[in-house]
Design an enzyme around this catalytic site. Structure first.
Site, mmCIF file in Angstrom:
data_model
loop_
_atom_site.group_PDB
_atom_site.id
_atom_site.type_symbol
_atom_site.label_atom_id
_atom_site.label_comp_id
_atom_site.label_asym_id
_atom_site.label_seq_id
_atom_site.Cartn_x
_atom_site.Cartn_y
_atom_site.Cartn_z
ATOM 1 N N TYR A 1 -20.795 27.208 5.455
ATOM 2 C CA TYR A 1 -21.196 26.802 7.311
ATOM 3 C C TYR A 1 -22.501 26.215 6.988
ATOM 4 O O TYR A 1 -23.491 27.209 6.571
ATOM 5 C CB TYR A 1 -21.130 28.132 7.785
ATOM 6 C CG TYR A 1 -21.565 28.355 9.318
ATOM 7 C CD1 TYR A 1 -20.989 27.379 10.151
ATOM 8 C CD2 TYR A 1 -22.228 29.202 9.758
ATOM 9 C CE1 TYR A 1 -21.098 27.518 11.518
ATOM 10 C CE2 TYR A 1 -22.647 29.395 11.184
ATOM 11 C CZ TYR A 1 -22.205 28.337 12.017
ATOM 12 O OH TYR A 1 -22.515 28.417 13.312
ATOM 13 N N TYR B 1 -13.709 37.301 14.640
ATOM 14 C CA TYR B 1 -14.873 37.344 13.739
ATOM 15 C C TYR B 1 -15.903 37.925 14.375
ATOM 16 O O TYR B 1 -16.620 38.931 13.820
ATOM 17 C CB TYR B 1 -15.621 35.908 13.011
ATOM 18 C CG TYR B 1 -16.741 36.242 12.185
ATOM 19 C CD1 TYR B 1 -16.543 36.445 10.943
ATOM 20 C CD2 TYR B 1 -18.060 36.113 12.774
ATOM 21 C CE1 TYR B 1 -17.655 36.474 10.127
ATOM 22 C CE2 TYR B 1 -18.991 36.262 11.945
ATOM 23 C CZ TYR B 1 -18.966 36.496 10.586
ATOM 24 O OH TYR B 1 -20.149 36.538 9.875
ATOM 25 N N HIS B 2 -16.283 37.533 15.350
ATOM 26 C CA HIS B 2 -17.441 37.924 16.206
ATOM 27 C C HIS B 2 -17.396 39.365 16.882
ATOM 28 O O HIS B 2 -18.125 40.021 17.236
ATOM 29 C CB HIS B 2 -18.141 37.129 17.208
ATOM 30 C CG HIS B 2 -18.644 35.708 16.391
ATOM 31 N ND1 HIS B 2 -18.007 34.570 16.488
ATOM 32 C CD2 HIS B 2 -19.873 35.613 16.057
ATOM 33 C CE1 HIS B 2 -18.886 33.842 15.696
ATOM 34 N NE2 HIS B 2 -19.839 34.402 15.487
ATOM 35 N N LYS C 1 -33.778 38.912 26.446
ATOM 36 C CA LYS C 1 -33.401 38.094 25.318
ATOM 37 C C LYS C 1 -33.692 36.721 26.092
ATOM 38 O O LYS C 1 -33.320 35.952 26.594
ATOM 39 C CB LYS C 1 -31.969 38.053 25.234
ATOM 40 C CG LYS C 1 -31.551 39.231 24.302
ATOM 41 C CD LYS C 1 -30.283 39.249 23.589
ATOM 42 C CE LYS C 1 -29.994 38.117 22.558
ATOM 43 N NZ LYS C 1 -30.602 38.434 21.639
ATOM 44 N N ASP D 1 -30.362 32.546 22.336
ATOM 45 C CA ASP D 1 -29.764 33.509 21.410
ATOM 46 C C ASP D 1 -28.959 34.240 22.131
ATOM 47 O O ASP D 1 -29.174 35.266 22.846
ATOM 48 C CB ASP D 1 -30.767 33.899 20.581
ATOM 49 C CG ASP D 1 -30.290 35.291 19.756
ATOM 50 O OD1 ASP D 1 -29.115 35.231 19.415
ATOM 51 O OD2 ASP D 1 -31.091 36.316 19.642
ATOM 52 N N HIS E 1 -26.883 36.390 20.645
ATOM 53 C CA HIS E 1 -26.532 37.749 19.694
ATOM 54 C C HIS E 1 -27.102 38.940 20.628
ATOM 55 O O HIS E 1 -27.933 39.341 20.128
ATOM 56 C CB HIS E 1 -26.694 37.756 18.446
ATOM 57 C CG HIS E 1 -26.012 36.583 17.507
ATOM 58 N ND1 HIS E 1 -26.323 35.336 17.124
ATOM 59 C CD2 HIS E 1 -24.668 37.016 16.680
ATOM 60 C CE1 HIS E 1 -25.623 34.859 16.367
ATOM 61 N NE2 HIS E 1 -24.608 35.733 16.168
#
Length: 693
Positions: free
Chosen positions: A15, A169-170, A551, A555, A557
């Site tokens: 990646y 995945y996340h 935040k 981003d 996450h």
């Protein structure tokens, strides 16, 4: 060998993407020369969220976590001297997936490629963006339409392309259990397939072609047996759903096709050399079992908890795959777990539990309804909080973190700032200058216009108006998007036009509904922190201490920020948390309006050096410079020193893994800022293990 033909290895990817299209192109060509068999493109956050590099929200984010692709010129440079007709390219892109596929197709056409031969994948799973990754743009309904239109277009025009890579995945990184990971991904798949079927864009007799192009992108954690069984359960459920719900009789079209990146969440900053064996074990979970083997694998690098991996680090991960595929005898045998009573029992259990949860979500109205109601997000936040609590209690052991912590000096990180790659700060200024030049110089002349015929070659503005007209109607949006790409439209202009029609969406945070995960009985670390919070609030006469968790930037996450917010709430704080994608101005204004005692900023994208000082300056300019500001994220040591010199009260990185302890330290900073005497505690505060906010 004589028993059977050796299997072909899976696609091997890394990646990658950073800084500029030219730098990323050089990296791709170097990786291909080393034996990588597919490309996996990482885009930067402005590209992922539909902003041009000169937008206010893009500041500090350009080229940080991926490559900026703002228009057709960038896409040309990204794949220069790489024949796209011969390449298998995976693009990790979601909200703007249609746009990036259009740019890719046009770049391939310019190379002379037959687009029907293009092979690759666009991730294009917006549901997990609402739940865990945070790069969503549009509301669920329009987002599902974009996905539906892309799938219909590729089935008809780029039949070898995987138009969606349903991404669990996340979900695991956001705390999902195996049952949640399978169930939420399958519910997303059902929502997508129902939408394509109901759109009428693909004839019923060709619906098997749609099913055959649906792929999945999953996470493999360190619990080897559980992860392998998860993949077998995934395949069994997919076969059942596609046969019974959609009537697909062709077994080949029902095959469960998936790629993997193994777990980055479990990579540790403490003793990062241990990450190598974690990566290997996680890879084995998705390669050892022939009947549940991944079609493509990409591995993180050992130092991703420290920062951006260098080319050498990525090469190490590629070599891990190559040793397994080419030196071992793995590919010489049929499934070595077939007939195992242990494996079958575990798979049966997972299948039963997942089918029950899928039914529960369908009763709510399906995946999109469960997103809008906040059910899925609240479940993930709760699961994540429970996982962290188990780690704090020592029930889940993390080697080098909450056990076996004594270590020799690590030669790999002797030069900590040199153990990762950094992005030159000049990249952003260069990219901003370039897009200004692109807008000024893109061809709008009569020859580009086909002698003035706008239906042959529309101008940029005409292409955007055509896109908005299509979005307001019901036609497939891919053709209008392709014309925008050819006309020189930018990423921000394409997304901006759709924002005008579709609006934007702020996903539920899941914080307010998360249950208490760490108890506060007398004698526990949480009890000690609650006492500190209560006593400090009393001394300040403020009723309750107020913490703003913010935040800034793009981003998305949010897992760490959510867990800090939940734990601070449970410790007695009044928490102000408005989710992701805020400007420094919005954060400082909220801090003043809410009269908070502390501001906590969460940034994992590398934009801290630009955005944190901005928040500090705005607070000082408003006369609130005495409010302590703390920062958490993946922050190199040199940057942490610079942030403290700029006035940040404390910097937390993955090595500061104790959330309860972090909350206690926040109280200490509040007391220091308000000139209150330090509070001593007889009991050491227990640490947890996670990337902090």
């Amino acid at each position: 060998m004589t028993e059977r033909q050796k299997d072909r290895p899976w696609l091997m990817r890394t990646y990658a993407g950073h800084s500029t299209a030219e730098a990323s192109n050089e990296l791709y060509r170097r990786n291909l020369a080393k034996g990588q068999t597919g490309l996996s493109v990482a885009f930067d956050l402005p590209t992922q969220t539909g902003y041009d590099p000169d937008h206010i929200l893009a500041r500090g984010e350009v080229g940080r976590v991926g490559v900026p692709v703002s228009h057709l010129g960038d896409m040309r440079r990204l794949f220069q001297d790489i024949p796209l007709e011969q390449m298998n390219t995976s693009m990790t892109i979601n909200a703007t997936a249609m746009w990036l596929l259009a740019l890719y197709q046009v770049a391939a056409e310019e190379q002379g490629a037959d687009i029907s031969q293009l092979q690759g994948t666009t991730q294009n799973d917006i549901v997990k963006e609402y739940l865990s990754r945070g790069t969503h743009v549009f509301p669920p309904g329009p987002s599902l339409r974009l996905t539906t239109d892309m799938i219909a277009y590729t089935v008809n025009h780029i039949p070898k392309w995987n138009p969606i890579n349903i991404c669990s995945y996340h979900l695991q990184e956001a705390g999902a259990t195996p049952v949640q990971e399978i169930s939420y991904a399958m519910s997303t798949a059902i929502a997508v397939l129902d939408s394509v079927r109901d759109s009428g864009q693909v004839p019923e007799e060709r619906f098997g072609e749609v099913v055959a192009r649906i792929s999945f992108f999953v996470n493999a954690g360190v619990r080897f047996i559980e992860e392998m069984c998860k993949m077998r359960a995934f395949g069994r459920i997919w076969d059942k759903v596609t046969k019974e719900r959609y009537g697909i009789e062709n077994a080949k079209q029902r095959r469960f096709r998936y790629g993997v990146q193994v777990n980055s969440l479990g990579l540790t900053e403490a003793q990062p050399e241990n990450n190598v064996q974690r990566i290997v074990l996680e890879m084995l979970a998705v390669t050892l079992s022939k009947d549940a083997r991944a079609r493509a694998v990409q591995l993180p690098a050992w130092n991703e908890a420290l920062g951006l991996p260098r080319p050498w680090d990525q090469q190490w991960s590629l070599r891990i795959q190559q040793v397994l595929a080419h030196e071992s005898d793995l590919l010489e045998y049929d499934d070595i777990f077939a007939g195992s009573h242990v494996i079958e029992a575990k798979v049966d259990s997972l299948v039963a539990d997942c089918l029950a949860e899928i039914d529960r979500i369908q009763e709510m109205g399906g995946a999109m309804a469960a997103v809008e109601s906040g059910y899925l997000k609240s479940q993930l936040v709760s699961s994540h909080a429970e996982r962290r609590a188990r780690i704090e209690a020592g029930e889940d052991k993390i080697v080098g973190v909450n056990c076996f912590e004594q270590t020799e000096p690590n030669p790999l990180t002797a030069d900590l700032d040199g153990a990762i790659m950094t992005v030159d700060g000049a990249v952003e200024a260069l990219t901003v200058e370039r897009i200004g030049r692109w807008r000024a110089e893109r061809q709008e002349s009569s020859d580009r216009q086909g002698n003035g015929d706008p239906f042959v070659f529309p101008t940029t503005q005409q292409a955007l108006e055509r896109l908005k007209e299509a979005a307001a109607g019901t036609e497939n949006l891919m053709e209008a998007t392709l014309e925008c790409a050819r006309a020189g439209v930018t990423t921000g202009e394409w997304a901006g036009a759709l924002r005008e029609v579709f609006g934007e969406f702020r996903a539920p945070t899941g914080v307010s509904s998360a249950p208490v995960a760490v108890t506060a009985e007398p004698g526990t670390p949480m009890h000690e922190v609650r006492e500190k919070v209560s006593r400090t609030a009393d001394e300040l006469g403020s009723g309750r201490l107020r913490l703003l968790v913010g935040k800034p930037g793009l981003d998305g996450h949010s897992n760490g920020a959510e867990q800090i917010a939940v734990r601070a709430r449970d410790a007695g704080f009044e928490v102000v948390y408005q989710g992701i994608r805020l400007t420094p101005e919005e954060i400082s204004s909220a801090a003043l309006a809410e009269d908070v005692h502390c501001v906590g900023l969460s940034i994992l994208s590398g934009s801290h050096s630009a955005l944190v000082p901005d928040v500090l300056e705005r607070l000082r300019g408003a006369g609130a410079g005495d409010i302590p500001v703390i920062v958490g994220g993946i922050i190199p040591n040199a940057d942490a020193v610079a942030l403290k010199a700029a006035g940040v009260a404390a910097v937390f990185t993955p090595k500061d893994f104790g959330i309860t302890e972090i909350i206690g330290r926040i109280v200490d900073e509040i007391r220091k800022a308000n000139k209150l005497a330090p509070l001593d505690t007889d009991n050491a505060l227990v640490a947890s293990t996670e990337v902090p906010a």
